[in-house]
Design a protein around this motif. Structure first.
Motif, mmCIF file in Angstrom:
data_model
loop_
_atom_site.group_PDB
_atom_site.id
_atom_site.type_symbol
_atom_site.label_atom_id
_atom_site.label_comp_id
_atom_site.label_asym_id
_atom_site.label_seq_id
_atom_site.Cartn_x
_atom_site.Cartn_y
_atom_site.Cartn_z
ATOM 1 N N ALA A 178 1.326 9.463 -0.871
ATOM 2 C CA ALA A 178 1.681 9.215 0.412
ATOM 3 C C ALA A 178 0.669 8.717 1.125
ATOM 4 O O ALA A 178 0.745 7.748 2.089
ATOM 5 N N ILE A 179 -0.532 9.203 1.119
ATOM 6 C CA ILE A 179 -1.761 8.963 1.798
ATOM 7 C C ILE A 179 -2.024 7.547 1.478
ATOM 8 O O ILE A 179 -2.491 6.690 2.298
ATOM 9 N N GLY A 180 -1.902 7.198 0.221
ATOM 10 C CA GLY A 180 -2.614 5.928 -0.233
ATOM 11 C C GLY A 180 -1.510 4.832 0.562
ATOM 12 O O GLY A 180 -2.126 3.857 1.048
ATOM 13 N N ALA A 181 -0.310 5.195 0.506
ATOM 14 C CA ALA A 181 0.729 4.109 1.202
ATOM 15 C C ALA A 181 0.428 4.165 2.505
ATOM 16 O O ALA A 181 0.730 2.964 2.910
ATOM 17 N N GLY A 186 -0.544 0.972 6.755
ATOM 18 C CA GLY A 186 -1.114 1.131 8.110
ATOM 19 C C GLY A 186 -2.174 -0.367 8.481
ATOM 20 O O GLY A 186 -2.042 -0.672 9.533
ATOM 21 N N LEU A 187 -2.774 -0.258 7.397
ATOM 22 C CA LEU A 187 -3.865 -1.541 7.601
ATOM 23 C C LEU A 187 -3.038 -2.703 7.723
ATOM 24 O O LEU A 187 -3.576 -3.611 8.505
ATOM 25 N N LEU A 188 -2.000 -3.085 7.110
ATOM 26 C CA LEU A 188 -1.358 -4.492 7.362
ATOM 27 C C LEU A 188 -0.970 -4.411 8.400
ATOM 28 O O LEU A 188 -0.852 -5.402 9.277
ATOM 29 N N ALA A 189 -0.335 -3.340 8.888
ATOM 30 C CA ALA A 189 0.148 -3.416 10.417
ATOM 31 C C ALA A 189 -0.887 -3.718 11.555
ATOM 32 O O ALA A 189 -0.713 -4.271 12.636
ATOM 33 N N GLY A 269 -9.992 7.174 5.678
ATOM 34 C CA GLY A 269 -9.169 5.883 5.828
ATOM 35 C C GLY A 269 -8.029 6.241 6.531
ATOM 36 O O GLY A 269 -7.690 5.292 7.353
ATOM 37 N N SER A 270 -7.304 7.451 6.176
ATOM 38 C CA SER A 270 -6.222 7.663 7.100
ATOM 39 C C SER A 270 -6.455 7.961 8.384
ATOM 40 O O SER A 270 -5.601 7.386 9.223
ATOM 41 N N LEU A 295 3.220 6.408 12.266
ATOM 42 C CA LEU A 295 4.502 5.824 11.569
ATOM 43 C C LEU A 295 5.534 5.192 12.522
ATOM 44 O O LEU A 295 6.104 4.186 12.400
ATOM 45 N N ASP A 296 5.766 5.888 13.521
ATOM 46 C CA ASP A 296 6.605 5.502 14.792
ATOM 47 C C ASP A 296 6.098 4.157 15.143
ATOM 48 O O ASP A 296 7.129 3.380 15.562
#
Length: 499
Positions: A178-181, A186-189, A269-270, A295-296
């Protein structure tokens, strides 16, 4: 002054070459994959998911510095603990090492304080899990959900150590994935390359566009340290669990060497992703929680429910590990004569049944206190155990300062993991922990926690000192060791072999 403690021989037969077998009745039921995931997941507690929003609100983007400082503290402490655990694996971990290096009173005190910390955590995590489950199925009352999760995880711990390892493998696996995803998506966004994302892709602009990187001043970094330090508790569990693994030295060495990237990815990272997706003062971070808000902002549907599943997994993982950790510490205390001897007894599967039941009974009592006397009894339990994490880290520092000399004198070939810049970095780490404790005394939100924790610690230490003076000094052969291959020949131990 006590004579130097010694590494003593175990009382069990050695297993296959290169494969260690517990010498104290416990069985090597944890596989390498279990230990690897316990090591990785051990630093991801529920506090990361539910507590980070408060830190962000207090320090802004500078909360990253707070996480960095605490992360470095944990890395140094784990390096010290790894040095001792790799040389002499033990189910009592730092409590057993403090017993040898500082005196029986120290092992007694920190062992019982650590046990106390985790049995209170059992109540906190069981209640947190019950809140989520009640939200999904309100027909079942919250107290019943707390009871159910406690009973289920007690049953898995009673079944065998491999049952605990298997449950924790999957719990930790879900957290890690979950954290890895979250970090990758998140970085892509953040850079605006995530297909279908609602996020404008502002890059790193949010780190400075709402009052700068230090919107609340440099002092907020220390406030952030106080808010995040307790979310790191649990990284030391792998050194206790290694005592029941197939190859403890390899497991401890691997966990110690990987703690840097684990903290860098999962914590720094997160949180970095959250702060780059949203301005730090966005109200949704506090209202919804930092990860749900992030996430929202990306446009992921049902973000709240997704995070509830992940948080529930983290809660169950912490509950599972808390029960395991408390029971193994109770087992070690019983084995050393610092707890009822029945705590050191194991069943045919190598499970310390009495130690588990004693721990869970106190945990059930704490759960009941949370419902019946939430603002009195339970609040006292919570506050009086709050600073134990820092006490444990401080004891590890002082223990390692003395254990290095003992190990190098008696079994230098077993010191395969070494603390960097010894002893200077060890002293610096201890000074940082003392500084954090001192700063907490001047912080209105933490003063009571420190004072009550110090009060409980003073009572336990007094009992430990009194018992040490009243008890006869045991012969070296009566002091439990770890593994047959850890034995140091008597002829190699200089001086009196008694404590």
């Amino acid at each position: 002054m006590n004579p130097q403690p010694t590494l003593t021989k175990a009382g069990a037969n050695a297993g296959e070459p290169g494969i260690s077998q517990p010498s104290d009745g416990l069985k090597a039921g944890l596989k390498n994959r279990h230990l690897s995931m316990i090591a990785i997941g051990g630093v991801i507690g529920a506090g990361l998911f539910v507590g980070s929003s408060g830190g962000i609100a207090a320090a802004g983007p500078a909360i990253l510095v707070s996480y960095l400082l605490v992360g470095m503290l944990v890395v140094f402490v784990m390096r010290m603990l790894g040095e001792m655990a790799a040389a002499s694996p033990n189910s009592g971990s730092f409590s057993a090492y403090a017993d040898r290096a500082l005196g029986r009173w120290a092992g007694f005190s920190i062992g019982w304080l650590y046990w106390f910390f985790w049995v209170v955590v059992l109540a906190v995590e069981a209640t947190a899990g019950a809140v989520i489950l009640e939200g999904w199925m309100p027909a079942v009352p919250q107290w019943a959900w707390a009871l159910i999760v406690m009973v289920v995880l007690t049953a898995t711990n009673l079944a065998s150590v491999s049952s605990y390892g298997e449950f924790e493998f999957w719990f930790a696996g879900i957290k890690v994935v979950a954290i890895g995803a979250f970090v990758v998506i998140g970085l892509l966004a953040v850079f605006g390359v995530l297909p279908g994302s609602d996020n404008p892709g502002a890059g790193f602009a949010h780190l400075t566009d709402a009052g700068g990187f230090l919107p609340n001043g440099a002092g907020a970094i220390l406030t952030g340290v106080l808010m995040v330090v307790f979310s790191f508790m649990g990284s030391e569990i792998v050194t206790l669990a290694a005592g029941e693994s197939e190859d403890p030295r390899r497991a401890v060495t691997k966990a110690t060497n990987s703690v840097i990237w684990r903290i860098a990815v999962f914590y720094l990272g997160s949180i970095f992703v959250v702060l780059t997706l949203l301005p730090w003062n966005d109200k949704s971070i506090v209202e919804k929680g930092s990860y749900v808000a992030a996430l929202d902002s990306i446009g992921i549907a049902h973000a709240g429910q997704i995070m509830n599943v992940i948080v529930l997994t983290a809660v169950l993982s912490c509950l599972n590990s808390g029960l395991y950790t408390a029971s193994r510490m109770a087992f070690s205390l019983g084995e050393r004569g610092d707890a009822p001897k029945s705590f050191a007894k194991v069943n045919g599967k190598g499970v310390p049944t009495t130690a588990i039941l004693a721990s869970v009974v106190f945990g059930f009592g704490a759960v009941w206190a949370n419902y019946a006397y939430k603002d009195t009894v339970f609040l006292f339990l919570l506050n009086s155990s709050g600073a134990v994490a820092l006490f444990v880290w401080l004891v590890i520092c002082f223990t390692q300062l003395r254990m290095r000399g003992i190990l190098m004198r008696e079994a230098p070939e077993k010191v395969t993991v070494k603390m960097w810049l010894f002893p200077y970095l060890t002293w610096a780490t201890a000074a940082m922990i003392v500084f954090v404790l001192g700063y907490m005394l001047f912080d209105d939100a933490n003063r009571k926690v420190v004072l009550l924790s110090l009060l409980v610690a003073a009572v336990v230490v007094t009992v430990g000192v009194v018992l040490q003076r009243l008890r006869p000094k045991p012969a070296a052969d009566a002091i439990p060791a770890q593994r047959t291959e850890d034995a140091v020949p008597a002829a190699a131990v200089p001086g009196d072999a008694k404590r």
